[in-house]
Design a protein around this motif. Structure first.
Motif, PDB file in Angstrom:
ATOM      1  N   SER A  35       0.872  -1.290   0.042  1.00  0.00           N
ATOM      2  CA  SER A  35       0.119   0.002   0.033  1.00  0.00           C
ATOM      3  C   SER A  35       0.785   1.209   0.042  1.00  0.00           C
ATOM      4  O   SER A  35       2.160   1.290   0.409  1.00  0.00           O
ATOM      5  N   ASP A  36       0.182   2.351  -0.645  1.00  0.00           N
ATOM      6  CA  ASP A  36       0.995   3.569  -0.470  1.00  0.00           C
ATOM      7  C   ASP A  36       1.285   4.055   0.844  1.00  0.00           C
ATOM      8  O   ASP A  36       2.112   5.054   1.151  1.00  0.00           O
ATOM      9  N   THR A  37       0.584   3.723   1.871  1.00  0.00           N
ATOM     10  CA  THR A  37       0.819   4.015   3.423  1.00  0.00           C
ATOM     11  C   THR A  37       2.180   3.542   3.534  1.00  0.00           C
ATOM     12  O   THR A  37       3.007   4.235   4.518  1.00  0.00           O
ATOM     13  N   TRP A  38       2.588   2.435   3.194  1.00  0.00           N
ATOM     14  CA  TRP A  38       3.960   1.881   3.651  1.00  0.00           C
ATOM     15  C   TRP A  38       5.073   2.429   2.447  1.00  0.00           C
ATOM     16  O   TRP A  38       6.344   2.696   3.020  1.00  0.00           O
ATOM     17  N   LEU A  39       4.744   2.323   1.345  1.00  0.00           N
ATOM     18  CA  LEU A  39       5.919   2.489   0.109  1.00  0.00           C
ATOM     19  C   LEU A  39       6.469   3.675   0.147  1.00  0.00           C
ATOM     20  O   LEU A  39       7.799   3.903   0.381  1.00  0.00           O
ATOM     21  N   TRP A  40       5.922   4.850   0.136  1.00  0.00           N
ATOM     22  CA  TRP A  40       6.497   6.061   0.055  1.00  0.00           C
ATOM     23  C   TRP A  40       7.218   6.854   1.157  1.00  0.00           C
ATOM     24  O   TRP A  40       8.371   7.019   1.078  1.00  0.00           O
ATOM     25  N   PRO A  41       6.691   6.282   2.393  1.00  0.00           N
ATOM     26  CA  PRO A  41       7.499   6.691   3.541  1.00  0.00           C
ATOM     27  C   PRO A  41       8.694   5.734   3.823  1.00  0.00           C
ATOM     28  O   PRO A  41       9.751   6.571   4.131  1.00  0.00           O
ATOM     29  N   VAL A  42       8.975   4.646   3.287  1.00  0.00           N
ATOM     30  CA  VAL A  42      10.184   3.814   3.413  1.00  0.00           C
ATOM     31  C   VAL A  42      11.109   4.257   2.511  1.00  0.00           C
ATOM     32  O   VAL A  42      12.342   4.386   2.732  1.00  0.00           O
ATOM     33  N   PHE A  43      10.575   4.704   1.110  1.00  0.00           N
ATOM     34  CA  PHE A  43      11.468   5.313   0.102  1.00  0.00           C
ATOM     35  C   PHE A  43      11.973   6.663   0.758  1.00  0.00           C
ATOM     36  O   PHE A  43      13.180   7.197   0.462  1.00  0.00           O
ATOM     37  N   ALA A  44      11.221   7.454   1.205  1.00  0.00           N
ATOM     38  CA  ALA A  44      11.560   8.801   1.781  1.00  0.00           C
ATOM     39  C   ALA A  44      12.623   8.510   2.997  1.00  0.00           C
ATOM     40  O   ALA A  44      13.571   9.359   2.982  1.00  0.00           O
ATOM     41  N   ALA A  45      12.352   7.606   3.819  1.00  0.00           N
ATOM     42  CA  ALA A  45      13.316   7.492   5.072  1.00  0.00           C
ATOM     43  C   ALA A  45      14.636   6.906   4.372  1.00  0.00           C
ATOM     44  O   ALA A  45      15.730   7.408   4.897  1.00  0.00           O
TER      45      ALA A  45
END
Length: 72
Positions: A35-45
């Motif tokens: 889900s986008d809830t996890w994908l983008w924060p992980v890449f941003a981190a």
């Protein structure tokens, strides 16, 4: 091997591995079920960690430079 050469090799290998994994994820649709809830924060981190390490390395190089007038 000098420390600068070793750090450069690590930087290149990490960068190539990161972009290779990212390209493989896009090509094989491995991120389809995440889900986008996890994908983008992980890449941003990961991006933030990479940028912080880059600036930290540059700061350490600057601080260890004997020609730096601000060196204590």
């Amino acid at each position: 091997m000098s420390e600068n050469a070793r750090n450069s090799i690590y930087l290149w290998l990490t960068t190539v591995a990161f972009f290779g994994a990212f390209s493989a994820c896009l090509h094989f649709d491995w991120v389809e079920g995440i889900s986008d809830t996890w994908l983008w924060p992980v890449f941003a981190a990961l991006l933030v960690v990479n940028v912080v390490q880059t600036f930290r390395g540059a700061w350490q190089r600057r601080a260890s430079n004997p020609k730096n007038p601000n060196r204590h």
